[in-house]
Design a protein around this motif. Structure first.
Motif, PDB file in Angstrom:
ATOM      1  N   VAL A 133      -8.874 -25.885 -26.037  1.00 29.54           N
ATOM      2  CA  VAL A 133      -8.476 -26.698 -27.100  1.00 29.54           C
ATOM      3  C   VAL A 133      -7.570 -27.578 -26.837  1.00 29.54           C
ATOM      4  N   ALA A 134      -6.537 -27.389 -26.205  1.00 33.57           N
ATOM      5  CA  ALA A 134      -5.301 -28.513 -25.691  1.00 33.57           C
ATOM      6  C   ALA A 134      -6.071 -29.474 -25.020  1.00 33.57           C
ATOM      7  N   LEU A 135      -7.015 -28.937 -23.804  1.00 29.62           N
ATOM      8  CA  LEU A 135      -7.612 -30.075 -23.079  1.00 29.62           C
ATOM      9  C   LEU A 135      -8.695 -31.089 -23.842  1.00 29.62           C
ATOM     10  N   TRP A 136      -9.108 -30.191 -24.878  1.00 35.65           N
ATOM     11  CA  TRP A 136     -10.340 -30.914 -25.475  1.00 35.65           C
ATOM     12  C   TRP A 136      -9.483 -31.993 -26.430  1.00 35.65           C
ATOM     13  N   LEU A 137      -8.402 -31.705 -26.977  1.00 39.40           N
ATOM     14  CA  LEU A 137      -7.700 -32.650 -27.810  1.00 39.40           C
ATOM     15  C   LEU A 137      -7.156 -33.717 -27.052  1.00 39.40           C
ATOM     16  N   ALA A 138      -6.519 -33.213 -25.687  1.00 38.78           N
ATOM     17  CA  ALA A 138      -5.710 -34.132 -24.868  1.00 38.78           C
ATOM     18  C   ALA A 138      -7.046 -35.229 -24.325  1.00 38.78           C
ATOM     19  N   SER A 139      -7.986 -34.884 -24.250  1.00 33.92           N
ATOM     20  CA  SER A 139      -8.950 -35.931 -23.522  1.00 33.92           C
ATOM     21  C   SER A 139      -9.155 -37.046 -24.499  1.00 33.92           C
ATOM     22  N   CYS A 158     -11.213 -37.427 -27.014  1.00 34.09           N
ATOM     23  CA  CYS A 158     -12.737 -37.569 -27.129  1.00 34.09           C
ATOM     24  C   CYS A 158     -12.972 -37.311 -28.837  1.00 34.09           C
ATOM     25  N   ALA A 159     -12.161 -36.439 -29.151  1.00 32.73           N
ATOM     26  CA  ALA A 159     -12.555 -36.267 -30.707  1.00 32.73           C
ATOM     27  C   ALA A 159     -11.236 -35.893 -31.312  1.00 32.73           C
ATOM     28  N   ALA A 160     -11.136 -36.212 -32.509  1.00 34.08           N
ATOM     29  CA  ALA A 160     -10.111 -35.709 -33.222  1.00 34.08           C
ATOM     30  C   ALA A 160     -10.288 -34.290 -33.677  1.00 34.08           C
ATOM     31  N   PRO A 161      -9.052 -33.369 -34.050  1.00 34.46           N
ATOM     32  CA  PRO A 161      -9.275 -32.221 -34.367  1.00 34.46           C
ATOM     33  C   PRO A 161      -9.698 -32.125 -35.706  1.00 34.46           C
ATOM     34  N   PRO A 162     -10.806 -31.223 -35.858  1.00 31.21           N
ATOM     35  CA  PRO A 162     -11.287 -30.925 -37.284  1.00 31.21           C
ATOM     36  C   PRO A 162     -10.069 -30.485 -38.463  1.00 31.21           C
ATOM     37  N   GLU A 163     -10.467 -30.728 -39.310  1.00 34.33           N
ATOM     38  CA  GLU A 163      -9.276 -30.672 -40.468  1.00 34.33           C
ATOM     39  C   GLU A 163      -8.802 -29.036 -40.612  1.00 34.33           C
ATOM     40  N   ASP A 164      -9.770 -28.300 -40.544  1.00 34.64           N
ATOM     41  CA  ASP A 164      -9.566 -26.705 -40.753  1.00 34.64           C
ATOM     42  C   ASP A 164      -9.337 -26.124 -39.075  1.00 34.64           C
ATOM     43  N   ALA A 165      -8.810 -27.040 -38.132  1.00 29.61           N
ATOM     44  CA  ALA A 165      -8.614 -26.355 -36.855  1.00 29.61           C
ATOM     45  C   ALA A 165      -7.548 -25.191 -36.817  1.00 29.61           C
ATOM     46  N   GLU A 166      -6.510 -25.682 -37.749  1.00 32.72           N
ATOM     47  CA  GLU A 166      -5.332 -24.905 -37.500  1.00 32.72           C
ATOM     48  C   GLU A 166      -5.751 -23.450 -38.207  1.00 32.72           C
ATOM     49  N   ALA A 167      -6.496 -23.607 -39.399  1.00 32.88           N
ATOM     50  CA  ALA A 167      -6.776 -22.517 -40.181  1.00 32.88           C
ATOM     51  C   ALA A 167      -7.633 -21.543 -39.378  1.00 32.88           C
ATOM     52  N   ARG A 168      -8.670 -21.964 -38.788  1.00 28.32           N
ATOM     53  CA  ARG A 168      -9.870 -21.249 -37.885  1.00 28.32           C
ATOM     54  C   ARG A 168      -8.882 -20.579 -36.669  1.00 28.32           C
ATOM     55  N   LEU A 169      -8.088 -21.363 -36.318  1.00 27.03           N
ATOM     56  CA  LEU A 169      -7.321 -20.743 -35.170  1.00 27.03           C
ATOM     57  C   LEU A 169      -6.586 -19.650 -35.783  1.00 27.03           C
ATOM     58  N   ALA A 170      -5.889 -19.666 -36.719  1.00 25.83           N
ATOM     59  CA  ALA A 170      -5.210 -18.490 -37.353  1.00 25.83           C
ATOM     60  C   ALA A 170      -5.964 -17.420 -37.758  1.00 25.83           C
ATOM     61  N   GLU A 171      -7.273 -17.839 -38.278  1.00 24.39           N
ATOM     62  CA  GLU A 171      -7.966 -16.452 -38.570  1.00 24.39           C
ATOM     63  C   GLU A 171      -8.693 -15.862 -37.252  1.00 24.39           C
ATOM     64  N   ASP A 172      -8.726 -16.720 -36.070  1.00 21.10           N
ATOM     65  CA  ASP A 172      -9.172 -16.028 -34.702  1.00 21.10           C
ATOM     66  C   ASP A 172      -7.993 -15.359 -34.244  1.00 21.10           C
TER      67      ASP A 172
END
Length: 128
Positions: free
Chosen positions: A15-21, A23-37
């Motif tokens: 996720v960090a590499l993807w965000l650092a690239s 290329c895309a902005a993190p989805p709005e619910d990324a933190e919530a999904r990460l917490a659920e995971d």
């Protein structure tokens, strides 16, 4: 448990590499999904720990029953050997008692025959 931690770090790194690239902005619910995971991972680790504990307990019981079975076989073999020796001793004692009884019977018969002979000899002397 170590596999879950490694997966988490690999997931975070991806996720960090993807965000650092950029290329895309993190989805709005990324933190919530990460917490659920992460919460799901903890639940799965706890469930796996419980299964592992049960398996180890069952394995321990199985080893115990195997050991008890082996001990039972050993004790049964010893008991059979002792019982055989005991029964052989009883048979020898019975033979000895029967032999003694026969000898006593012979002695009594001989004593009664001798007594009869002596008694008849006395009577003959007395009658003469």
């Amino acid at each position: 448990m170590a596999g879950g931690t490694r997966r988490r770090w690999l997931g975070l790194a991806a996720v960090a590499l993807w965000l650092a690239s950029g290329c895309a902005a993190p989805p709005e619910d990324a933190e919530a999904r990460l917490a659920e995971d992460l919460a799901e991972e903890k639940r799965m680790d706890a469930a796996l720990d419980e299964v592992e504990t049960r398996l180890l307990g069952n394995q321990s019981k199985m080893h115990l029953w195997q050991e008890l079975g082996e001990r039972h076989q050993q004790v049964s073999a010893i008991q059979c050997r002792v019982a055989d020796e005991h029964l052989m001793g009883i048979a020898r004692n019975l033979e000895h008692q029967e032999r003694k009884a026969r000898e006593q019977y012979k002695r009594r018969r001989m004593a009664s025959v001798e007594s009869a002979v002596l008694t008849s000899a006395k009577q003959e002397r007395l009658s003469n």
